[in-house]
Design a protein around this motif. Sequence first.
Motif, PDB file in Angstrom:
ATOM      1  N   ALA A  74      52.814  45.011  38.690  1.00  0.00           N
ATOM      2  CA  ALA A  74      52.144  45.459  39.561  1.00  0.00           C
ATOM      3  C   ALA A  74      52.216  43.540  40.190  1.00  0.00           C
ATOM      4  CB  ALA A  74      50.489  44.732  39.090  1.00  0.00           C
ATOM      5  N   LEU A  96      51.021  40.847  38.051  1.00  0.00           N
ATOM      6  CA  LEU A  96      50.146  40.212  37.910  1.00  0.00           C
ATOM      7  C   LEU A  96      50.482  39.106  36.302  1.00  0.00           C
ATOM      8  CD1 LEU A  96      47.287  42.409  38.142  1.00  0.00           C
ATOM      9  CD2 LEU A  96      47.187  40.509  39.520  1.00  0.00           C
ATOM     10  N   MET A 104      46.670  48.859  43.257  1.00  0.00           N
ATOM     11  CA  MET A 104      46.830  49.226  42.183  1.00  0.00           C
ATOM     12  C   MET A 104      45.557  49.809  42.108  1.00  0.00           C
ATOM     13  SD  MET A 104      47.226  46.848  38.679  1.00  0.00           S
ATOM     14  CE  MET A 104      47.250  47.399  37.184  1.00  0.00           C
ATOM     15  N   PHE A 117      42.481  49.650  39.071  1.00  0.00           N
ATOM     16  CA  PHE A 117      42.042  48.975  37.694  1.00  0.00           C
ATOM     17  C   PHE A 117      40.860  50.551  37.159  1.00  0.00           C
ATOM     18  CE2 PHE A 117      43.182  45.880  40.493  1.00  0.00           C
ATOM     19  CZ  PHE A 117      43.793  44.907  39.771  1.00  0.00           C
ATOM     20  N   LYS A 141      38.308  48.724  35.388  1.00  0.00           N
ATOM     21  CA  LYS A 141      36.965  48.659  35.636  1.00  0.00           C
ATOM     22  C   LYS A 141      37.018  48.618  37.482  1.00  0.00           C
ATOM     23  CE  LYS A 141      37.468  44.885  32.466  1.00  0.00           C
ATOM     24  NZ  LYS A 141      36.867  43.366  32.070  1.00  0.00           N
ATOM     25  N   ASP A 142      35.407  49.004  37.277  1.00  0.00           N
ATOM     26  CA  ASP A 142      35.528  48.391  38.636  1.00  0.00           C
ATOM     27  C   ASP A 142      36.197  47.092  39.463  1.00  0.00           C
ATOM     28  OD1 ASP A 142      34.196  51.194  38.752  1.00  0.00           O
ATOM     29  OD2 ASP A 142      32.049  50.135  37.890  1.00  0.00           O
ATOM     30  N   SER A 143      36.709  47.823  40.202  1.00  0.00           N
ATOM     31  CA  SER A 143      37.512  46.115  41.121  1.00  0.00           C
ATOM     32  C   SER A 143      36.951  46.235  42.569  1.00  0.00           C
ATOM     33  CB  SER A 143      39.034  46.477  41.332  1.00  0.00           C
ATOM     34  OG  SER A 143      39.278  47.730  41.750  1.00  0.00           O
ATOM     35  N   VAL A 144      35.703  47.305  42.691  1.00  0.00           N
ATOM     36  CA  VAL A 144      35.357  47.292  44.269  1.00  0.00           C
ATOM     37  C   VAL A 144      34.701  45.534  44.712  1.00  0.00           C
ATOM     38  CG1 VAL A 144      33.545  48.147  45.555  1.00  0.00           C
ATOM     39  CG2 VAL A 144      35.435  49.258  44.481  1.00  0.00           C
ATOM     40  N   PHE A 145      34.566  45.250  45.433  1.00  0.00           N
ATOM     41  CA  PHE A 145      33.530  43.499  45.597  1.00  0.00           C
ATOM     42  C   PHE A 145      32.530  44.612  45.999  1.00  0.00           C
ATOM     43  CE2 PHE A 145      38.112  42.807  47.706  1.00  0.00           C
ATOM     44  CZ  PHE A 145      38.562  41.612  46.176  1.00  0.00           C
ATOM     45  N   PRO A 146      31.567  43.602  45.022  1.00  0.00           N
ATOM     46  CA  PRO A 146      30.440  44.123  45.570  1.00  0.00           C
ATOM     47  C   PRO A 146      29.609  43.588  46.521  1.00  0.00           C
ATOM     48  CG  PRO A 146      30.485  43.030  43.187  1.00  0.00           C
ATOM     49  CD  PRO A 146      31.456  43.041  43.792  1.00  0.00           C
ATOM     50  N   TRP A 147      30.148  42.702  46.907  1.00  0.00           N
ATOM     51  CA  TRP A 147      29.174  41.976  48.437  1.00  0.00           C
ATOM     52  C   TRP A 147      29.931  42.168  49.630  1.00  0.00           C
ATOM     53  CZ3 TRP A 147      32.037  39.608  44.247  1.00  0.00           C
ATOM     54  CH2 TRP A 147      33.584  38.896  44.357  1.00  0.00           C
ATOM     55  N   MET A 148      30.543  42.922  49.514  1.00  0.00           N
ATOM     56  CA  MET A 148      30.778  43.900  50.818  1.00  0.00           C
ATOM     57  C   MET A 148      30.705  45.035  51.178  1.00  0.00           C
ATOM     58  SD  MET A 148      35.301  43.248  51.194  1.00  0.00           S
ATOM     59  CE  MET A 148      35.568  41.036  50.451  1.00  0.00           C
ATOM     60  N   ARG A 164      26.818  48.543  45.091  1.00  0.00           N
ATOM     61  CA  ARG A 164      25.693  49.147  43.894  1.00  0.00           C
ATOM     62  C   ARG A 164      24.970  50.166  43.921  1.00  0.00           C
ATOM     63  NH1 ARG A 164      20.377  47.728  46.272  1.00  0.00           N
ATOM     64  NH2 ARG A 164      21.030  45.562  47.913  1.00  0.00           N
ATOM     65  N   THR A 215      40.860  52.191  49.574  1.00  0.00           N
ATOM     66  CA  THR A 215      41.114  51.076  49.518  1.00  0.00           C
ATOM     67  C   THR A 215      42.985  51.169  49.446  1.00  0.00           C
ATOM     68  OG1 THR A 215      39.289  50.061  48.900  1.00  0.00           O
ATOM     69  CG2 THR A 215      40.464  48.803  49.183  1.00  0.00           C
ATOM     70  N   VAL A 216      43.561  51.050  48.097  1.00  0.00           N
ATOM     71  CA  VAL A 216      45.326  50.952  48.290  1.00  0.00           C
ATOM     72  C   VAL A 216      45.949  51.980  48.966  1.00  0.00           C
ATOM     73  CG1 VAL A 216      45.245  49.699  45.493  1.00  0.00           C
ATOM     74  CG2 VAL A 216      44.903  52.784  45.908  1.00  0.00           C
TER      75      VAL A 216
END
Lengths: 268, 285
Positions: free
Chosen positions: A59, A61, A85, A87, A89-96, A138, A152-153
């Motif tokens: 990746a 990283l 990528m 992941f 764990k949850d990688s989705v942006f919670p503010w969008m 959320r 998304t990917v």
Amino acid sequence: MSDAAPMVLVSRVSQTFRRADGQKVRAVDDVSVQIPEGQFVCLLGPSGCGKTTLLQMVAGLLAPTQGEIRVAGQCVRGPAPERGMVFQKDSVFPWMRVIDNVEFGLKCRGVAKPERQAIARRYLAMVGLAAVERAWPRELSGGMLKRVAIATVFANGAAVLLLDEPFGALDYVTKRQLHDVLLTLWGAGASGGRRTVLFVTHDVDEALLLADRILVVHSGRIVDDMAIPAPRPRNSDSLLLPAMVANKHRLLAHLGLEVAPAVPVLAQ
Amino acid sequence: MMRRERWLSLGVLLLMAALWQGLSMLFRAEAVPGEPMVPGWQVLATRTLLSMADYWPGGFGVPGVVSGAARSYAAAGLAIVGNSLDTIVRLYTGLLLGGMLGSGLGLLVSWSRWTRRMVQGPLQFLRMLPLLAMVPLFQLWFGIDFIGKIMFVAYGVGVIFFAGVVNAVGNVPQIYIDNGLTLGASRLRLYRSVILPAIFPELRASVLLSLGTGWAAVLGAEYLGAQSGLGYIIVYSEQFGYLDRMMLMALLFILYASLSYAAFDALARRLLAWTPQTARGIVIE
């Protein structure tokens, strides 16, 4: 395809960490592997074997301590959108909102609003989330968040997809549903055909259901390289095919769960 | 449920007011003859309120006491509004300036790991400095007029914002940064779309803290060398033992502080619509 340049070329890559107690740990130890375009590869191994480290290096990283990784002929130096990528764990942006998450990569590349919205809607429909495009993350379940991450990917058009135990924390039913979602998207292909997938897992059945090829990782090395030629689409019956059962025994032996049959360990 | 809680806190407030009245009746000591140490509500609502007229220089057709007119409630009201406005303008100009400079600098410093490490030491030093001890310094540097006061407030608030932003950026979960990077975000895009929204919940605490510090700073600046403002009235009252006027100022602070907290809370709730319920301050029972 086999004589063309491989999509992912890992040559003599090592990764050394220094632990807090000062001891050096070789997480990845002189690994070389070639992955042709469009192949679905599972990296299987016990936890702490170095499979996630290897994926993070592909990746971009994490920089390899030694060796070189090439993707589509280009040397990997840092993350890039052609290597998407998903992941653990949850990688989705919670503010969008959900659709803004799916559009994010396209927005980074300067795709115009109406166009990227159309692309995002198409992929959200393919993962079965058309109804919740305006929801906040959320408000979604863990399985739905994974669907958003996958959409998304794929929407971002990555040529190589890197999935790091994406379904590890999900229940069995959700996991099986997401296998279908993933394979549908993979099978649907982009304009250039199927995308190359590297899928890290410690779940033997998951690897057998998904993969064209399974690389077994142990103590930072690839100790086995198995082709899984079973026809697709696969289901739970596929796991009962004699070749699959043999493969499963071989994999379980690698994980130390069964007495090892005569397994040829690949010379590195 | 919410309504019952509201009644409860109103009841507690009324109880505190009643306790104050009880104290004023028990302790009848006077600071100077005729000026009670614990002024009761009947004093505050009449004589104290009217005495505010002393701080009205005249204008809007209401003559000031200085020019020979008798004290009037109109002059008192204008004096309260005028002096409050002076203080509030100083406070919010300083807050805005300090907030912008502090967070801007904080974001700039958090750009790389090296700059973050470089400021760790000096930052601790700045946070340790007692703010009010710096008032004379700022007066000598920037003068005792408007600029000196807003610079002082901006400094006090700026340190809080700077430290808050640097810490909050350090606390952004790596997974969001990795996700942004693998999706192709540039550094600038990462700051705009990932880091700024991610630090906002944590920054809310800094804003609330800076509102409190801002009030302390603006009053501290007014104690030493101001000709108007609520801090000026407090220092003036102290010289003559007017404890009732100081009490009235304290009540005004409570009013203004509550209003600004409520306004900020409403704004933050809107901006943080995406966070889970608990992070927006709703208590789980």
